[in-house]
Design an enzyme around this catalytic site. Structure first.
Site, PDB file in Angstrom:
ATOM      1  N   LYS A 113      14.209   7.854  22.131  1.00 42.71           N
ATOM      2  CA  LYS A 113      14.202   9.303  22.325  1.00 42.71           C
ATOM      3  C   LYS A 113      15.249   9.993  21.439  1.00 42.71           C
ATOM      4  CE  LYS A 113      11.399   9.407  26.196  1.00 42.71           C
ATOM      5  NZ  LYS A 113      11.020   8.001  26.116  1.00 42.71           N
TER       6      LYS A 113
HETATM    7  C1  LIG Z   1       9.807   7.376  26.164  1.00 44.72           C
HETATM    8  C2  LIG Z   1       9.713   5.917  25.894  1.00 44.72           C
HETATM    9  C3  LIG Z   1       8.486   5.291  25.590  1.00 44.72           C
HETATM   10  C4  LIG Z   1       7.171   6.049  25.571  1.00 44.72           C
HETATM   11  O1  LIG Z   1       7.056   6.915  24.479  1.00 44.72           O
HETATM   12  P1  LIG Z   1       5.952   8.076  24.488  1.00 44.72           P
HETATM   13  O2  LIG Z   1       6.217   8.882  23.287  1.00 44.72           O
HETATM   14  O3  LIG Z   1       6.201   8.850  25.769  1.00 44.72           O
HETATM   15  O4  LIG Z   1       4.618   7.431  24.471  1.00 44.72           O
HETATM   16  C5  LIG Z   1       8.486   3.936  25.327  1.00 44.72           C
HETATM   17  N1  LIG Z   1       9.624   3.206  25.384  1.00 44.72           N
HETATM   18  C6  LIG Z   1      10.821   3.762  25.680  1.00 44.72           C
HETATM   19  C7  LIG Z   1      12.029   2.895  25.765  1.00 44.72           C
HETATM   20  C8  LIG Z   1      10.917   5.130  25.943  1.00 44.72           C
HETATM   21  O5  LIG Z   1      12.109   5.681  26.254  1.00 44.72           O
END
Ligand SMILES: *Cc1c(COP(=O)(O)O)cnc(C)c1O
Length: 495
Positions: A112
């Protein structure tokens, strides 16, 4: 310009789109045209560093930002104070055919950061560009990862305040420590008694309370959100698909023009959708492999064309993918059909009946680019263990889900295209599961920092500094409230 997936008449500049977040008709904002790149563009990227690659991509979508503005946003977002790897998003090759794109070298050790480091910079400029004089208060309800990444991204960013609510006793100890020790002049963190849904409902109630919003505006404050439907969160994610491709060419693993597969651990469909945008722009991508956990609503959809959110919700070892409504899928439906009437209709069915089914033509178009499978917790742990034994590489549970889904893909299709597995979190962020998988024992009584140390000792991997440092950080945020207190907590924080 940016337009709505539901066909509203308004169109928005990039700055306005980033400031607004969501289209007024309830749809998501998408670029009116997707820029199509010439082959020489990819040649050029190979010799550039991450910043330069990012600048090349961002300028295609941010007409109303100058080159020097984009440069200063990138400098503030991706630098050696915040990322512990000079490449920002390095590609590590594990075998002949498979490499890993590591997206977790940022300040919160999860992917993120890639978007939430840049979004606040783009938003802060967007406020200036649109003549906004109010303060913007970002409200976030988090089940763990997003809250901390948003706090780090927005801390001390001009003209913004950030308020994060998390469920009291409902996040991991490390995640809680990450949030309650948050520094910055414009940050507020509070625990809410209840589960994540209560917290999220609390935030939604605040957003929907028009009178409350007006009162804040009288004090020069507007509310906004930082969740992954904002175009400003999607755009930074397109960059690392190009960057990974350029790195694969640079290291001689593929020839320029040769296709790659990407495997993406998926929840809200933001990350993988960015990969699809890259493909539409001309990046040679063969298949995007959507990896899910036991909450396998997307796997079912990508295989059958039926999206049905009326199903049991499972808490899994890959919690950031525990999602039943993948918001960004709406953008894919629009991109594939180009038909906002159809998209509006499907989204109405989803909220009314809890499900919809796309037509055969739409499904076939999606399946040209996407493939999907899901992986259970049990197999996820076994995969972490097996990959560690075989390659001496430590994966977090989300990444392991992707790895296993790829193995299933290969078995089913025999496809030998070079493949990049997108790694979304540091294994230390989910240290309990990973320690168990690689042969240690993370009992409940164990201190979380001992678990980190044990995992480091067993694997010979280094604990990311921001996680190790938590042990000595001062606790700054101690508020625990009820759901009903949330509006007042926000007022106290931002007025
Ligand atoms: C948010 C997240 C995801 C999922 O990503 P999206 O863009 O919501 O599909 C996968 N792995 C981790 C560790 C995340 O923090």
């Amino acid at each position: 310009m940016y337009i709505s997936t539901r066909g509203g008449n308004d169109s928005f500049s990039a700055a306005a789109a980033i400031k607004t977040g969501m289209a007024p008709d309830g749809g998501l904002l998408v670029p009116e045209v997707v820029p199509c790149l010439e082959k020489t563009f990819l040649d050029k990227l190979v010799g550039l560093d991450y910043h330069q690659r990012a600048a090349e991509i961002l300028k295609l979508f941010l007409d109303d930002y100058s080159a020097s503005e984009i440069e200063s946003c990138l400098k503030a977002a991706y630098n050696s104070k915040k990322f512990d790897h000079a490449a920002i998003a390095p590609v590590v090759s594990l075998s002949e055919g498979v490499s890993v794109l590591e997206l977790w070298h940022g300040p919160t050790s999860a992917f993120k950061d890639m978007a939430l480091q840049l979004l606040p910079q783009l938003l802060s400029l967007a406020l200036k560009k649109t003549g906004e004089t109010d303060q913007i208060a970002i409200l976030v309800a988090t089940s763990g990862d997003t809250g901390k990444a948003a706090l780090e991204g927005f801390r001390d960013v001009d003209q913004t305040q950030i308020v994060v609510f998390y469920p009291y006793l409902g996040v991991s100890k490390i995640q809680e420590l990450q949030m309650v020790t948050q520094e910055g002049k414009n940050v507020t963190v509070a625990a809410v008694k209840g589960n994540f849904d209560d917290t999220q409902t609390g935030v939604k109630t605040i957003f929907n309370d028009l009178q409350y919003g007006k009162e804040l505006e009288r004090h020069g404050v507007k509310l906004s959100s930082a969740n992954s439907i904002n175009w400003g969160r999607l755009l930074p994610q397109i960059v690392y698909y190009f960057s990974a491709y350029a790195d694969m060419v640079k290291t001689g693993r593929i020839r320029q023009g040769q296709a790659l597969n990407f495997v993406v651990p998926t929840g809200n469909f933001g990350n993988i959708l960015a990969g699809y945008y890259a493909k539409l722009m001309g990046l040679p991508v063969h298949k995007l492999i959507c990896a899910a956990n036991n909450n396998n609503v997307l796997t079912e959809f990508l295989r059958t064309g039926v999206y049905n959110r009326e199903r049991d919700f499972y808490k899994t070892l890959s919690p950031s993918m525990d999602i039943l409504i993948s918001s960004n899928l709406e953008r894919l439906l629009y991109l594939v059909t180009g038909d906002s009437t159809k998209v509006s209709c499907w989204m109405r069915e989803l909220s009314g009946k809890g499900q919809y089914q796309v037509d055969a033509e739409c499904l076939a178009a999606i399946q040209q680019s996407f493939w999907s499978d899901w992986v259970s917790d049990d197999i996820t742990l076994k995969t972490i263990q097996r990959v560690f034994k075989q390659y001496n590489y430590v994966m977090d549970p989300h990444t392991a889900v992707a790895w296993k889904a790829y193995e299933n893909y290969q078995e089913e299709t025999g496809d030998t295209t070079q493949t990049v597995v997108v790694s979304t979190a540091s294994p230390f962020k989910f240290s309990d599961s990973v320690l168990d998988a690689v042969g240690g024992q993370a009992s409940k009584e164990k201190n979380e920092f001992d678990v980190l140390r044990e995992l480091a000792a067993l694997t010979d991997w280094a604990i990311p500094a921001p996680l190790a440092n938590l042990e000595n950080k001062k606790i700054r945020h101690t508020t625990v409230g009820n759901k009903e207190d949330m509006p007042n907590l926000v007022k106290q924080a931002v007025i």
